[in-house]
Design a protein around this motif. Structure first.
Motif, PDB file in Angstrom:
ATOM      1  N   LEU A  25       0.808  -1.219   0.000  1.00  0.00           N
ATOM      2  CA  LEU A  25       0.000   0.000   0.000  1.00  0.00           C
ATOM      3  C   LEU A  25       0.843   1.271   0.000  1.00  0.00           C
ATOM      4  O   LEU A  25       0.314   2.366   0.079  1.00  0.00           O
ATOM      5  N   ARG A  26       2.153   1.111  -0.060  1.00  0.00           N
ATOM      6  CA  ARG A  26       3.036   2.252  -0.017  1.00  0.00           C
ATOM      7  C   ARG A  26       2.626   3.316  -1.044  1.00  0.00           C
ATOM      8  O   ARG A  26       2.698   4.506  -0.785  1.00  0.00           O
ATOM      9  N   GLY A  27       2.194   2.868  -2.227  1.00  0.00           N
ATOM     10  CA  GLY A  27       1.792   3.776  -3.277  1.00  0.00           C
ATOM     11  C   GLY A  27       0.631   4.676  -2.876  1.00  0.00           C
ATOM     12  O   GLY A  27       0.501   5.788  -3.366  1.00  0.00           O
ATOM     13  N   PHE A  28      -0.194   4.206  -1.966  1.00  0.00           N
ATOM     14  CA  PHE A  28      -1.364   4.997  -1.566  1.00  0.00           C
ATOM     15  C   PHE A  28      -1.014   6.034  -0.511  1.00  0.00           C
ATOM     16  O   PHE A  28      -1.866   6.771  -0.048  1.00  0.00           O
ATOM     17  N   ASP A  29       0.256   5.971  -0.099  1.00  0.00           N
ATOM     18  CA  ASP A  29       0.801   6.979   0.789  1.00  0.00           C
ATOM     19  C   ASP A  29      -0.036   7.260   2.026  1.00  0.00           C
ATOM     20  O   ASP A  29      -0.127   6.412   2.895  1.00  0.00           O
ATOM     21  N   GLN A  30      -0.719   8.443   2.053  1.00  0.00           N
ATOM     22  CA  GLN A  30      -1.329   8.796   3.338  1.00  0.00           C
ATOM     23  C   GLN A  30      -2.546   7.942   3.672  1.00  0.00           C
ATOM     24  O   GLN A  30      -2.981   7.913   4.807  1.00  0.00           O
ATOM     25  N   TYR A  31      -3.106   7.250   2.663  1.00  0.00           N
ATOM     26  CA  TYR A  31      -4.281   6.411   2.949  1.00  0.00           C
ATOM     27  C   TYR A  31      -3.899   5.017   3.404  1.00  0.00           C
ATOM     28  O   TYR A  31      -4.730   4.189   3.696  1.00  0.00           O
ATOM     29  N   ARG A  32      -2.569   4.802   3.435  1.00  0.00           N
ATOM     30  CA  ARG A  32      -2.034   3.476   3.701  1.00  0.00           C
ATOM     31  C   ARG A  32      -2.618   2.847   4.974  1.00  0.00           C
ATOM     32  O   ARG A  32      -3.195   1.767   4.940  1.00  0.00           O
ATOM     33  N   MET A  33      -2.488   3.530   6.080  1.00  0.00           N
ATOM     34  CA  MET A  33      -2.926   2.931   7.341  1.00  0.00           C
ATOM     35  C   MET A  33      -4.452   2.806   7.392  1.00  0.00           C
ATOM     36  O   MET A  33      -4.982   1.905   8.025  1.00  0.00           O
ATOM     37  N   LEU A  34      -5.126   3.735   6.692  1.00  0.00           N
ATOM     38  CA  LEU A  34      -6.586   3.672   6.644  1.00  0.00           C
ATOM     39  C   LEU A  34      -7.026   2.385   5.952  1.00  0.00           C
ATOM     40  O   LEU A  34      -7.867   1.629   6.455  1.00  0.00           O
ATOM     41  N   ILE A  35      -6.413   2.136   4.787  1.00  0.00           N
ATOM     42  CA  ILE A  35      -6.775   0.928   4.035  1.00  0.00           C
ATOM     43  C   ILE A  35      -6.414  -0.314   4.842  1.00  0.00           C
ATOM     44  O   ILE A  35      -7.168  -1.278   4.917  1.00  0.00           O
ATOM     45  N   TYR A  36      -5.273  -0.235   5.502  1.00  0.00           N
ATOM     46  CA  TYR A  36      -4.827  -1.349   6.336  1.00  0.00           C
ATOM     47  C   TYR A  36      -5.890  -1.666   7.381  1.00  0.00           C
ATOM     48  O   TYR A  36      -6.279  -2.814   7.579  1.00  0.00           O
ATOM     49  N   ALA A  37      -6.395  -0.603   8.018  1.00  0.00           N
ATOM     50  CA  ALA A  37      -7.410  -0.796   9.056  1.00  0.00           C
ATOM     51  C   ALA A  37      -8.687  -1.394   8.464  1.00  0.00           C
ATOM     52  O   ALA A  37      -9.288  -2.302   9.051  1.00  0.00           O
ATOM     53  N   ILE A  38      -9.068  -0.894   7.289  1.00  0.00           N
ATOM     54  CA  ILE A  38     -10.294  -1.405   6.666  1.00  0.00           C
ATOM     55  C   ILE A  38     -10.142  -2.889   6.326  1.00  0.00           C
ATOM     56  O   ILE A  38     -11.035  -3.695   6.597  1.00  0.00           O
ATOM     57  N   VAL A  39      -8.970  -3.233   5.786  1.00  0.00           N
ATOM     58  CA  VAL A  39      -8.742  -4.646   5.457  1.00  0.00           C
ATOM     59  C   VAL A  39      -8.814  -5.505   6.722  1.00  0.00           C
ATOM     60  O   VAL A  39      -9.424  -6.576   6.733  1.00  0.00           O
ATOM     61  N   LEU A  40      -8.219  -4.986   7.802  1.00  0.00           N
ATOM     62  CA  LEU A  40      -8.272  -5.710   9.077  1.00  0.00           C
ATOM     63  C   LEU A  40      -9.714  -6.000   9.468  1.00  0.00           C
ATOM     64  O   LEU A  40     -10.072  -7.130   9.816  1.00  0.00           O
ATOM     65  N   ILE A  41     -10.533  -4.965   9.395  1.00  0.00           N
ATOM     66  CA  ILE A  41     -11.937  -5.112   9.809  1.00  0.00           C
ATOM     67  C   ILE A  41     -12.657  -6.100   8.896  1.00  0.00           C
ATOM     68  O   ILE A  41     -13.385  -6.977   9.363  1.00  0.00           O
ATOM     69  N   LEU A  42     -12.400  -5.970   7.591  1.00  0.00           N
ATOM     70  CA  LEU A  42     -13.054  -6.875   6.638  1.00  0.00           C
ATOM     71  C   LEU A  42     -12.674  -8.330   6.920  1.00  0.00           C
ATOM     72  O   LEU A  42     -13.529  -9.215   6.936  1.00  0.00           O
ATOM     73  N   VAL A  43     -11.387  -8.533   7.156  1.00  0.00           N
ATOM     74  CA  VAL A  43     -10.935  -9.904   7.411  1.00  0.00           C
ATOM     75  C   VAL A  43     -11.593 -10.439   8.673  1.00  0.00           C
ATOM     76  O   VAL A  43     -12.049 -11.579   8.740  1.00  0.00           O
TER      77      VAL A  43
END
Ligand SMILES: Nc1ncnc2c1ncn2[C@@H]1O[C@H](COP(=O)(O)OP(=O)(O)OP(=O)(O)O)[C@@H](O)[C@H]1O
Ligand SMILES: [Mg+2]
Lengths: 368, 235
Positions: free
Chosen positions: A313-331
């Motif tokens: 997710l490095r490419g998404f830069d500032q949204y990186r941790m946000l997406i990470y959190a969303i993926v966590l929740i989805l999983v």
């Protein structure tokens, strides 16, 4: 014990599937590497991913199989890492072969973590209740403080160890003779370590960890540990010795964490004790919970995905941790919904039948 | 010499004095029942014999050997099996895995014969051997706990309220099985609130009240005792 029927516990993780997945992943990654399709920073992630997989497997034994919470598992990783580094650096001249030296260092890290696990388990595993969580939490922090005070060097007279509690001592106080090598420099941690870890070694360690854990689960002691988790009083009433069996499981778990730590430590030229903090322990716990308690293949997948995800997710830069959190929740949602679980089970089953068809020899292994 | 001799035991939970100087015995081949109201100390007594709790004084002798200080897991291999109160089964294991755990202390060579014996008494467990134990009905779970205990081929089987919460038909079935165990040579120490049924099959019985034994006699005697009729037999 003999004549075991497959239980829900073993239906996924008890078969050859986890081994196949790991070996297949190894070949795919190696192919990508050879053809130059693996980016530089991804290559750097290979060994850490292996370490985290072994950590997750190790913690899953304690949390999933034994049913005890350990929230200081990074402490055992740290013990393994620094003792592995000390072993490797001290053996540079004696054992020039790096593969052999790596194996010896990992064994050394594993042994030190085993002793640590035994000493922690001795008072704590006698108690009923979640004392292990509290004690391992404290253990993780204490180990970090101790290593921060540690100054270690090696010369031809052997190992020199100093505890720098007052903050007044430096490497010079080790009084190393000509040609001596400082290894751990207090708060700076291990400095100037020769990197000898490799992806291949990591995969072998994963396979060994899997082999140990899956066979442990099927063993007499493993059954006893699961029985204690399910119902302690019933376990005692059929003659299971609680303390001894839990101790064996816990020491296996910390031993593997130590081995993972040594592999990790020998993958960096410098390594500070702060790397193994509370957050790291929680991170590994997240791998285990998301992958499914008692599900070893789940641990492997979640450790891989969640370690690589921030990099991808490095490419998404500032949204990186946000997406990470969303993926966590989805999983989390996915693994907790019965419908999704059934779907995943079915998918796994399909993959399995496919694989077993492709490799007919394996078929008989799947059935006990 | 009695098979089990309990002499003057006192058991405490912290400052609560749960068992007050109890003595009783079980002879080889008997069915002995402890009856008593809720909280009388019946479960505490069984747990003390099986090593889960410790007595501060007195002694417990099994076939002449002291059980004092022997941990629970060793008591099983001495020939005492305990079916604890409240259907304590391994929920996530299958029926057969549960039964297998019952043979934990036994040599592997005995397994097949013991398994056959258990399935003979509990055909229903054989039908469901691959079912996850947590999904069994309450009565089936009780049968599983009893079958599991029989896997250790005990000389003395201790049952803690096996009929609790079961329908009358199942209660009859459970008591029939207890009798069958007994006929096949197992000595039985039974804890029950169902005084009617248990006294009917017992050679002897003890009445526990507030941690003390207040009455003892043969099963028949106690069934006819006015006190017992009033307190436990509903009339
Ligand atoms: N773990 C415990 N801690 C404190 N007190 C306890 C504990 N277990 C039991 N007691 C107390 O000890 C006494 C005897 O309890 P016990 O369970 O032996 O009774 P019981 O005769 O088996 O009752 P029931 O028929 O309800 O099962 C009770 O007063 C109970 O409250
Ligand atoms: Mg009771």
């Amino acid at each position: 014990m003999k004549k075991l029927q497959k239980s829900n516990l073993q239906s996924v993780s008890g078969s050859a599937l986890p081994y196949i997945v790991v070996v297949a992943a190894f070949f795919i990654v190696t192919l990508l590497q050879k053809s130059g399709n693996l980016e530089q920073h991804m290559q750097g992630m290979l060994v850490p991913v292996c370490c985290y997989i072994v950590m997750a497997l190790s913690l899953n034994l304690t949390v999933g199989i034994m049913g005890e919470l350990s929230i200081g598992h990074a402490g055992f990783m740290s013990l393994g890492a620094f003792s592995g580094v000390v072993a490797s650096q001290s053996l540079i001249d004696a054992v020039p072969n790096t593969a052999l030296r790596l194996a010896l260092s990992i064994a050394c890290g594993a042994c030190v973590a085993a002793v640590g696990g035994f000493l922690i388990g001795l008072p704590v595993l006698r108690l009923r209740g979640d004392y292990l969580a509290i004690v391992t939490l404290a253990f993780g922090e204490i180990i970090r403080d101790i290593i921060t005070c540690l100054i270690v060097g090696h010369d031809k007279n052997g190992l020199h160890i100093l505890f720098n509690f007052r903050g007044t001592k430096t490497v010079a106080d080790l009084e190393l003779v000509e040609g001596g090598l400082p290894i751990i420099k207090g708060a700076q941690g291990a400095i100037g370590t020769t990197k000898i870890s490799s992806f291949g070694a990591g995969v072998i360690l994963i396979l060994i960890a899997l082999f140990i854990i899956l066979n442990f689960i099927k063993s007499r002691t493993g059954r006893a540990v699961i029985a204690i988790r399910d119902n302690r009083i019933a376990a005692e009433s059929v003659g299971v010795e609680v303390m001894k069996n839990k101790m064996i499981a816990f020491v296996i778990s910390t031993t593997l964490a130590g081995a993972a730590g040594a592999l990790y430590g020998l993958n960096y030229t410098s390594l500070a004790a702060d790397k193994f903090d509370f957050n790291k322990s929680i991170l590994v716990l997240v791998f285990v919970v998301l992958g499914g308690l008692g599900n070893m293949l789940g641990s492997i997948i979640s450790a891989t995905v969640l370690t690589l995800l921030p990099e991808v997710l490095r490419g998404f830069d500032q949204y990186r941790m946000l997406i990470y959190a969303i993926v966590l929740i989805l999983v989390m949602l996915a693994t907790n919904s019965p419908k999704m679980k059934a779907l995943l089970q079915k998918l796994l089953q399909d993959v399995k039948t496919l694989l077993f068809k492709a490799v007919p020899k394996r078929k008989s292994e799947g059935e006990v | 010499m009695a098979m089990l001799e309990v002499n003057g035991i006192n058991v405490y939970y912290g400052s609560i004095h749960a068992i007050k100087d109890i003595s009783f015995e079980v002879n080889q081949g008997e069915i002995v029942t402890l009856i008593g109201a809720n909280g009388a100390g019946k479960s505490t007594t069984l747990q003390t014999i099986s090593g889960l709790l410790r007595s501060r004084t007195g002694s417990i002798l099994f076939e002449g050997k002291s059980l004092g200080g022997i941990p629970a897991h060793k008591v099983v291999s001495m020939g005492i099996a305990h079916v604890p109160e409240g259907r304590r089964i391994f929920q996530q294991m299958t029926v057969e895995e549960n039964i297998e755990m019952g043979a934990y202390t036994r040599p592997a060579g005995e397994y097949a014969a013991n398994l056959e014996n258990v399935f003979r008494h509990f055909p229903r467990l054989e039908e469901r051997r691959r079912q996850i134990a947590g999904t069994l009905s309450g009565g089936e779970q009780q049968m599983l706990a009893m079958g599991r205990a029989m896997m250790s081929a005990p000389q003395l089987l201790m049952l803690d309220e096996p009929s609790m919460g079961l329908s009358p038909i199942l209660v009859d079935e459970i008591f029939d099985i207890i009798k069958a165990f007994h006929e096949s040579g197992t000595t039985i120490l039974l804890v029950e609130q169902n005084a009617n049924k248990s006294l009917a099959i017992s050679d002897r019985a003890y009445v526990l009240e507030n941690g003390k034994i207040t009455l003892t006699g043969t099963g028949k005697e106690l069934m006819q005792s006015e006190e017992i009729k009033k307190a436990y037999l509903g009339g």
